[in-house]
Design an enzyme around this catalytic site. Structure first.
Site, PDB file in Angstrom:
ATOM      1  N   LYS A  58       3.312   5.108  43.006  1.00  0.00           N
ATOM      2  CA  LYS A  58       3.879   6.165  43.834  1.00  0.00           C
ATOM      3  C   LYS A  58       3.387   6.010  45.264  1.00  0.00           C
ATOM      4  O   LYS A  58       2.253   6.357  45.585  1.00  0.00           O
ATOM      5  CB  LYS A  58       3.477   7.548  43.312  1.00  0.00           C
ATOM      6  CG  LYS A  58       4.375   8.629  43.878  1.00  0.00           C
ATOM      7  CD  LYS A  58       3.693   9.952  44.074  1.00  0.00           C
ATOM      8  CE  LYS A  58       2.935  10.086  45.362  1.00  0.00           C
ATOM      9  NZ  LYS A  58       3.723   9.901  46.583  1.00  0.00           N
ATOM     10  N   GLU A  90     -10.363   5.766  45.930  1.00  0.00           N
ATOM     11  CA  GLU A  90     -10.744   5.268  47.261  1.00  0.00           C
ATOM     12  C   GLU A  90     -10.397   6.398  48.219  1.00  0.00           C
ATOM     13  O   GLU A  90      -9.222   6.658  48.487  1.00  0.00           O
ATOM     14  CB  GLU A  90      -9.922   4.019  47.617  1.00  0.00           C
ATOM     15  CG  GLU A  90     -10.214   2.815  46.742  1.00  0.00           C
ATOM     16  CD  GLU A  90     -11.544   2.160  47.056  1.00  0.00           C
ATOM     17  OE1 GLU A  90     -12.182   2.517  48.067  1.00  0.00           O
ATOM     18  OE2 GLU A  90     -11.951   1.292  46.271  1.00  0.00           O
ATOM     19  N   CYS A  99      -9.401   4.444  56.798  1.00  0.00           N
ATOM     20  CA  CYS A  99     -10.475   5.140  56.085  1.00  0.00           C
ATOM     21  C   CYS A  99     -11.843   4.585  56.484  1.00  0.00           C
ATOM     22  O   CYS A  99     -12.843   5.279  56.361  1.00  0.00           O
ATOM     23  CB  CYS A  99     -10.269   4.995  54.590  1.00  0.00           C
ATOM     24  SG  CYS A  99     -10.048   3.285  54.119  1.00  0.00           S
ATOM     25  N   GLU A 108     -13.235  13.588  59.375  1.00  0.00           N
ATOM     26  CA  GLU A 108     -12.495  12.358  59.662  1.00  0.00           C
ATOM     27  C   GLU A 108     -11.402  12.710  60.690  1.00  0.00           C
ATOM     28  O   GLU A 108     -10.503  13.491  60.382  1.00  0.00           O
ATOM     29  CB  GLU A 108     -11.865  11.926  58.329  1.00  0.00           C
ATOM     30  CG  GLU A 108     -11.429  10.524  58.229  1.00  0.00           C
ATOM     31  CD  GLU A 108     -10.870  10.214  56.822  1.00  0.00           C
ATOM     32  OE1 GLU A 108     -10.383  11.117  56.124  1.00  0.00           O
ATOM     33  OE2 GLU A 108     -10.904   9.036  56.454  1.00  0.00           O
TER      34      GLU A 108
END
Ligand code: NAP
Length: 404
Positions: free
Chosen positions: A98, A174, A208, A308
């Site tokens: 997906k 992750e 990331c 982040e």
């Protein structure tokens, strides 16, 4: 993939926005996972272990876990998929993928190549959709799906981990990061600047492993910030298809608003804007471009340091000692990537061992490689992708006890 690199890269840049050179690089990187795991497929060895009883034999087999559901984000639409597909197929699993809503076409183009290359029907299934919930419900309720591999935000990763308890499915995660990049006084400043630009501004800061907090020893702070400012001034904001572009658009309005919120919060708390600081106007473009931004005098309590940012914003934080910067670098719930720039071999080991992160770049702003184990500790994830252990995420270990 390598033969179709130009088409795959162009589709990626058109739907995701990243500069075409980066998209080309991602196709090579993504193909690298298929290549690496094609090799690993030949090394799914079992074991025989000497038993203490003379009439017994101990055999260990490694078998595919079963159907794997692969959920991927938009920031590396092809590489995040092959990093999962490669080991899953090499282990002998079939997959249901997906892709993110923002980048279905890169995944479908890859799927088309699997069909063309002769993958049997039903082995690689790619479902694009408008909302993730029906997919999540289907995979979590189906006993045949034994593995979920997810790359995305920590928030969603935690939900998937909780749901996987229902049928005790195996999970690899992750997740997000808050990477420190630490420049010591003994660093080669030119290399540190190049490393910071690579680790911070690639994909407009939407990675990331992005350097989120740049710690600079007070002694070299003026020199490093001046050189980084000059390097940032050379970055060109524009359409990803323009070969001169080094910073493309952000993915959507919510991303732009987050960057805006982080920059204004930093300014209110005393940070100084050395470069950029606002949206960038690109002729004929959308309003999703942000100027590469350098913030001096940043501090740990600012949003840019604690969350982040996922945008082209580099906050500089001064430090005085190795012990203090190590403590500050580790003071986060995340633990994906960290970067250290120094020429002292003892310090390299102290930092590599002391930093609570899954990936440490030493004088290296781009550590990712198909051959290396990629993944985080703490709230940055579970499991490792790539490298010699990546295939283990898709294998069950079976013990066969044999009595003669
Ligand atoms: P996200 O919102 O978590 O989405 C990632 C994927 O999960 C998308 O396919 C999304 O589908 C799907 N998803 C969302 N909610 C779901 C649910 N309840 N059940 C099942 N699937 C669901 O993340 P993002 O904002 O797109 O991606 C950026 C994040 O990914 C950042 O935090 C970044 O650090 C992280 N990331 C981590 C790595 C790594 O290797 N550690 C690599 C790249 C990115 P929809 O698109 O349909 O919402």
């Amino acid at each position: 993939m390598l033969e179709r690199q130009e088409r795959l890269a162009t589709v990626m840049t058109l739907e995701q926005g990243k500069p075409i050179a980066e998209a080309r690089g991602e196709i090579v990187y993504a193909a690298g996972f298929l290549n690496w795991f094609a090799g690993e497929a030949e090394r799914v060895y079992g074991m025989t272990i000497p038993a203490s009883a003379a009439h017994k034999r101990i055999l260990v087999l490694r078998q595919p876990v079963g159907v794997a559901a692969l959920i991927t984000p938009w920031n590396f639409p092809t590489a995040m998929l092959t990093r999962k597909l490669g080991p899953a197929l090499a282990a002998g699993c079939t997959v249901v993928c997906k892709p993110a809503e923002q980048t279905p076409l890169s995944a479908l183009e890859l799927g088309r190549l699997f069909v063309e290359a002769g993958a049997p029907a039903g082995v690689v299934n790619i479902l694009s959709m408008h909302a993730p919930q029906p997919f999540a419900d289907a995979v979590f309720n189906d006993q045949r799906v034994r593995k979920i591999s997810f790359t995305g935000s920590t928030e969603v990763g935690k939900q998937l981990l909780a749901r996987s308890a229902e049928q005790v499915k195996r999970v690899s995660l992750e997740l997000g990061g808050n990477a420190p990049l630490i420049v010591f006084a003994d660093a080669d400043i030119e290399r540190a600047v190049a490393g910071a630009v690579a680790a911070k501004f690639r994909n407009a800061g939407q990675t990331c492993v992005c350097a989120n907090r740049i710690f600079v020893h007070r002694q070299v702070y003026p020199e490093f910030s001046a050189q980084l400012q000059a390097a940032v001034a050379r970055l060109h904001v524009g359409s990803g298809l323009d070969p001169a572009t080094s910073i493309g658009p952000l993915i959507d309005q919510a991303a732009l608003e987050k960057v805006q919120r982080h920059v204004s919060d930093a300014q209110q708390l005393g940070a100084r804007v050395l470069s950029g600081g606002g949206a960038a106007a690109v002729a004929g473009g959308t309003d999703l471009f942000w100027q590469p931004t350098l913030l001096a005098d940043a501090a740990p309590d600012m949003l840019v340091s604690s969350e982040e940012t996922f945008g082209p914003v580099a906050p500089l934080i001064a430090f005085d000692s190795e012990e203090a910067v190590l403590a500050q670098a580790n003071a986060t719930q995340y633990g994906l990537a960290a970067y250290v720039f120094t020429s002292d071999i003892g310090r390299i080991f102290r930092m590599a061992e002391g930093l609570e992160y899954g990936i440490i770049g030493v004088n290296d702003g781009l550590p990712s490689a198909p051959q290396a184990p990629f993944g985080g500790v703490k709230e940055s994830g579970l499991g490792r992708e790539g490298g010699p252990t990546g295939i283990d995420e898709y294998l069950n270990i079976k013990y066969v006890a044999l009595s003669l």
